[in-house]
Design a protein around this motif. Structure first.
Motif, mmCIF file in Angstrom:
data_model
loop_
_atom_site.group_PDB
_atom_site.id
_atom_site.type_symbol
_atom_site.label_atom_id
_atom_site.label_comp_id
_atom_site.label_asym_id
_atom_site.label_seq_id
_atom_site.Cartn_x
_atom_site.Cartn_y
_atom_site.Cartn_z
ATOM 1 N N VAL A 210 -26.775 -63.797 -18.767
ATOM 2 C CA VAL A 210 -26.836 -65.177 -18.277
ATOM 3 C C VAL A 210 -28.270 -65.639 -18.452
ATOM 4 O O VAL A 210 -29.199 -64.974 -17.979
ATOM 5 C CB VAL A 210 -26.418 -65.270 -16.794
ATOM 6 N N ASP A 211 -28.451 -66.755 -19.163
ATOM 7 C CA ASP A 211 -29.799 -67.287 -19.386
ATOM 8 C C ASP A 211 -30.134 -68.360 -18.357
ATOM 9 O O ASP A 211 -29.338 -69.271 -18.129
ATOM 10 C CB ASP A 211 -29.904 -67.910 -20.784
ATOM 11 N N LEU A 212 -31.322 -68.235 -17.771
ATOM 12 C CA LEU A 212 -31.837 -69.277 -16.878
ATOM 13 C C LEU A 212 -32.881 -70.067 -17.652
ATOM 14 O O LEU A 212 -33.920 -69.515 -18.013
ATOM 15 C CB LEU A 212 -32.529 -68.646 -15.668
ATOM 16 N N PRO A 213 -32.625 -71.353 -17.923
ATOM 17 C CA PRO A 213 -33.647 -72.136 -18.619
ATOM 18 C C PRO A 213 -34.832 -72.387 -17.685
ATOM 19 O O PRO A 213 -34.676 -72.314 -16.469
ATOM 20 C CB PRO A 213 -32.922 -73.442 -18.949
ATOM 21 N N PRO A 214 -36.007 -72.663 -18.252
ATOM 22 C CA PRO A 214 -37.131 -72.958 -17.378
ATOM 23 C C PRO A 214 -36.857 -74.241 -16.582
ATOM 24 O O PRO A 214 -36.235 -75.162 -17.102
ATOM 25 C CB PRO A 214 -38.301 -73.157 -18.346
ATOM 26 N N LEU A 215 -37.266 -74.270 -15.331
ATOM 27 C CA LEU A 215 -37.121 -75.478 -14.505
ATOM 28 C C LEU A 215 -38.258 -75.434 -13.495
ATOM 29 O O LEU A 215 -38.164 -74.750 -12.478
ATOM 30 C CB LEU A 215 -35.766 -75.506 -13.797
ATOM 31 N N GLU A 216 -39.341 -76.131 -13.829
ATOM 32 C CA GLU A 216 -40.551 -75.972 -13.038
ATOM 33 C C GLU A 216 -40.351 -76.245 -11.552
ATOM 34 O O GLU A 216 -40.820 -75.507 -10.704
ATOM 35 C CB GLU A 216 -41.671 -76.857 -13.594
ATOM 36 N N PHE A 217 -39.623 -77.328 -11.253
ATOM 37 C CA PHE A 217 -39.520 -77.677 -9.830
ATOM 38 C C PHE A 217 -38.541 -76.793 -9.058
ATOM 39 O O PHE A 217 -38.379 -76.940 -7.850
ATOM 40 C CB PHE A 217 -39.245 -79.176 -9.642
ATOM 41 N N ALA A 218 -37.918 -75.822 -9.758
ATOM 42 C CA ALA A 218 -37.049 -74.878 -9.043
ATOM 43 C C ALA A 218 -37.842 -73.971 -8.102
ATOM 44 O O ALA A 218 -37.261 -73.278 -7.263
ATOM 45 C CB ALA A 218 -36.236 -74.044 -10.025
ATOM 46 N N THR A 219 -39.175 -73.980 -8.216
ATOM 47 C CA THR A 219 -39.965 -73.257 -7.207
ATOM 48 C C THR A 219 -39.699 -73.864 -5.828
ATOM 49 O O THR A 219 -39.872 -73.196 -4.824
ATOM 50 C CB THR A 219 -41.475 -73.346 -7.503
ATOM 51 N N ARG A 220 -39.307 -75.146 -5.795
ATOM 52 C CA ARG A 220 -38.856 -75.781 -4.550
ATOM 53 C C ARG A 220 -37.334 -75.890 -4.577
ATOM 54 O O ARG A 220 -36.775 -76.938 -4.879
ATOM 55 C CB ARG A 220 -39.474 -77.173 -4.370
ATOM 56 N N SER A 221 -36.684 -74.774 -4.301
ATOM 57 C CA SER A 221 -35.221 -74.771 -4.307
ATOM 58 C C SER A 221 -34.734 -73.854 -3.206
ATOM 59 O O SER A 221 -35.466 -72.964 -2.762
ATOM 60 C CB SER A 221 -34.700 -74.285 -5.669
ATOM 61 N N THR A 222 -33.525 -74.081 -2.764
ATOM 62 C CA THR A 222 -33.008 -73.250 -1.676
ATOM 63 C C THR A 222 -31.481 -73.207 -1.670
ATOM 64 O O THR A 222 -30.829 -74.030 -2.312
ATOM 65 C CB THR A 222 -33.545 -73.769 -0.311
ATOM 66 N N TYR A 223 -30.954 -72.222 -0.956
ATOM 67 C CA TYR A 223 -29.511 -72.058 -0.809
ATOM 68 C C TYR A 223 -29.180 -71.990 0.677
ATOM 69 O O TYR A 223 -29.795 -71.215 1.407
ATOM 70 C CB TYR A 223 -29.048 -70.766 -1.492
ATOM 71 N N ARG A 224 -28.242 -72.812 1.115
ATOM 72 C CA ARG A 224 -27.828 -72.778 2.513
ATOM 73 C C ARG A 224 -26.323 -72.540 2.568
ATOM 74 O O ARG A 224 -25.558 -73.234 1.912
ATOM 75 C CB ARG A 224 -28.199 -74.090 3.215
ATOM 76 N N LYS A 225 -25.941 -71.561 3.391
ATOM 77 C CA LYS A 225 -24.537 -71.141 3.441
ATOM 78 C C LYS A 225 -24.044 -71.230 4.881
ATOM 79 O O LYS A 225 -24.718 -70.736 5.791
ATOM 80 C CB LYS A 225 -24.459 -69.696 2.937
ATOM 81 N N VAL A 226 -22.881 -71.817 5.076
ATOM 82 C CA VAL A 226 -22.262 -71.839 6.400
ATOM 83 C C VAL A 226 -21.073 -70.888 6.375
ATOM 84 O O VAL A 226 -20.286 -70.894 5.426
ATOM 85 C CB VAL A 226 -21.777 -73.260 6.759
#
Ligand SMILES: Cc1cc2nc3c(=O)[nH]c(=O)nc-3n(C[C@H](O)[C@H](O)[C@H](O)COP(=O)(O)OP(=O)(O)OC[C@H]3O[C@@H](n4cnc5c(N)ncnc54)[C@H](O)[C@@H]3O)c2cc1C
Ligand code: SF4
Ligand code: FES
Ligand code: FES
Lengths: 320, 157
Positions: A210-226
């Motif tokens: 699985v390739d993840l393309p570069p995404l600079e602003f992904a340094t500000r990313s999060t996952y929230r699970k209920v």
């Protein structure tokens, strides 16, 4: 469990004989075989193909081998630093023991946790096409609100896949007819009239990476699970998000929802509605509404619409 | 198939359907690892596979040729003494899995692996961290409050 023969895969382009299935970490497939829901004649073990590296791509981004264990991927410093949403989604899933076995490809291709699907004695269009869908009038509290059909309202249970969908990840596939790539957002199908098919993969096609393309602003990313308990439970609803704000305005955003559909749900309409808007709770809620306008909840899962709406707002507020 | 269990080489002739848990219990007489749910949901069957904690009920033994397995019978770790000192168990059914899981978890922690409750910095072994990292092991007796300090103290040694 029905009996089967076992062999290790010799190469990535070997394909599969009729009745054969690939085996990754086995945490989903072995479970379904015990339940009599999966009945392969041959198991082809792909964990010894050496697909277990995380490598940097020349133009930026990462290539995640199909066999990388979920625990190793979550702990990878490059993933934690550049794509925190992915590390967090992995760590929100299953348990330490399961993540040590679960592989990237196996996680993507894990099957629904719909209770009727997992019970071989029940009718279910997914495990027995044409037998009906008892979930529509039965237990569907945790099933789909988006993109479902009268034939099947199952949800895809993966946390990891939701982060990958938000990150525009691309699945690399190898098979007897050659290689191809498919965006993660197009790997899983909507159920339509053929819910027995989870994905666009053909028999014998192997996921290699699985390739993840570069995404600079992904340094500000999060996952929230209920979920229904604090840990070690599948999502009732989840949101993966990355956000770029300049001078109070949303410059760019990535959003995906989990546990709402037959696939990880990329919220493109919400993204569209947000770009160029002020980074306020009001815009976040309006964006969620733009996506959730298409929601068709059933008797016992209407709560998911409000749940996702509120999650979107609080996750984006947290990132802005 | 050949594998090493608690340091000893074992040659087994198994039906391909045999899980690692059944191979240990029924073929090798190692009954420490317990069958709670047989579906990956409880952690009672936890063993160390090549040093990492796993649920032996969801692994087909035939896939493990050349691997090394450590069961509770082969564990010698301070966390065991700490479980005794803190009354980290009641009926004891989940305990072998809890101990193997704690051993694997402490190793993961010492390698700097994060958990779902870890912030962006390096993790510390707070009680919420221990609880989250051990959440794959259920205890029907609810002995959790005594396991947490046992594991914390074992880590401090
Ligand atoms: C108790 C429990 C709790 C869980 N909780 C969560 C949770 O909260 N969140 C979550 O996301 N997941 C959860 N899971 C699911 C877990 O994440 C999956 O079981 C795991 O990721 C599957 O990976 P695997 O490598 O073990 O797959 P396998 O079981 O080996 O395979 C799954 C499928 O993928 C196919 N496959 C494997 N590798 C390839 C390949 N390279 N190419 C093509 N096809 C392939 C197999 O044929 C099979 O159909 C839970 C599981 C259990 C048992
Ligand atoms: S929702 Fe889908 S998986 Fe569940 S019973 Fe209906 S057809 Fe089967
Ligand atoms: S017996 Fe393996 S997890 Fe419950
Ligand atoms: S001590 Fe009884 S189940 Fe944990």
């Amino acid at each position: 469990m029905k009996t089967f023969t076992y062999r290790t895969a010799a190469g990535v382009a070997d394909g599969l004989e009729p009745g054969a299935t690939f085996l990754g970490g086995g945490t989903n497939l072995v479970d379904l075989m015990k339940l009599g829901v999966a009945t392969p004649d041959v198991l082809v073990d792909v964990t010894r193909l050496g697909l277990d590296d995380v490598a940097e791509l020349p133009g930026g981004g990462l290539r995640i081998g199909a066999g990388v264990r979920n625990s190793d991927l979550a702990a990878d410093p490059r993933v934690r630093g550049q794509y925190p949403v992915l590390s967090q989604a992995l760590l929100a899933g299953a348990s330490g023991q399961l993540r040590n076995m679960a592989t990237t490809a196996g996680n993507l291709l894990q099957r629904t946790r719909c209770r009727y699907f997992m019970d071989a004695t029940m009718p279910c269009n997914k495990h027995d096409p044409g037998s009906g869908c008892p979930a529509v009038s039965g237990d569907h509290r945790n099933l789909a609100i988006l993109g479902a059909s009268p034939s099947c309202i199952a949800t895809h249970p993966s946390d990891m896949a939701v982060a990958l969908a938000a990150l525009d990840a691309v699945v690399r596939i190898s098979g007897p007819t050659g290689e191809r790539t498919v965006p993660v957002t197009e790997l899983h199908r909507l159920p339509g009239d053929t819910p027995e098919r989870d994905t666009v993969l053909e028999h014998g096609e192997l996921i290699t990476a699985v390739d993840l393309p570069p995404l600079e602003f992904a340094t500000r990313s999060t996952y929230r699970k209920v979920r229904d308990r604090a840990s070690y439970a599948f999502a009732v609803g989840s949101v993966a998000a990355a956000l770029q704000v300049t001078d109070g305005t949303v410059r760019d955003v990535r959003l995906a929802f989990g546990a709402v559909a037959h696939k990880p749900w990329r919220a493109s309409q919400a993204e569209e509605a947000l770009r160029g808007r002020p980074a306020t709770r009001e815009s976040f809620l309006a964006a969620a509404d733009a996506e959730l306008g298409a929601a068709r909840p059933l008797r016992d899962n209407t709560f998911k619409v409000a749940l996702i709406r509120n999650l979107v707002a609080s996750v984006l507020e947290g990132l802005s | 198939m050949d594998l090493v269990v608690n340091g000893a080489e074992q040659s087994l002739d198994l039906d391909p359907r045999t899980t690692l848990l059944d191979a240990l219990r029924e073929h090798l007489g190692l009954t420490g690892a317990k069958k709670g749910c047989d579906h990956g949901q409880c952690g009672a069957c936890t063993v160390l596979l090549d040093g990492r904690r796993v649920n032996s009920c969801l692994i087909l033994a035939i896939t493990l040729s050349g691997s090394e397995v450590t069961t509770i019978e082969g564990v010698d770790h301070p966390v065991q003494q700490k479980f005794l000192e803190h009354d980290g168990f009641q009926c004891g059914y989940c305990t072998p899995g809890q101990i193997c899981s704690a051993v694997g978890m402490l190793d993961e922690f010492s390698q700097g692996w994060p958990s779902a409750v870890t912030g962006s910095g390096p993790p510390d072994l707070s009680d919420p961290e221990i609880r989250e990292r051990m959440s794959g092991n259920l205890c029907r007796c609810g002995a959790y409050p005594n396991m947490v300090p046992a594991i914390r103290e074992a880590a401090e040694r």
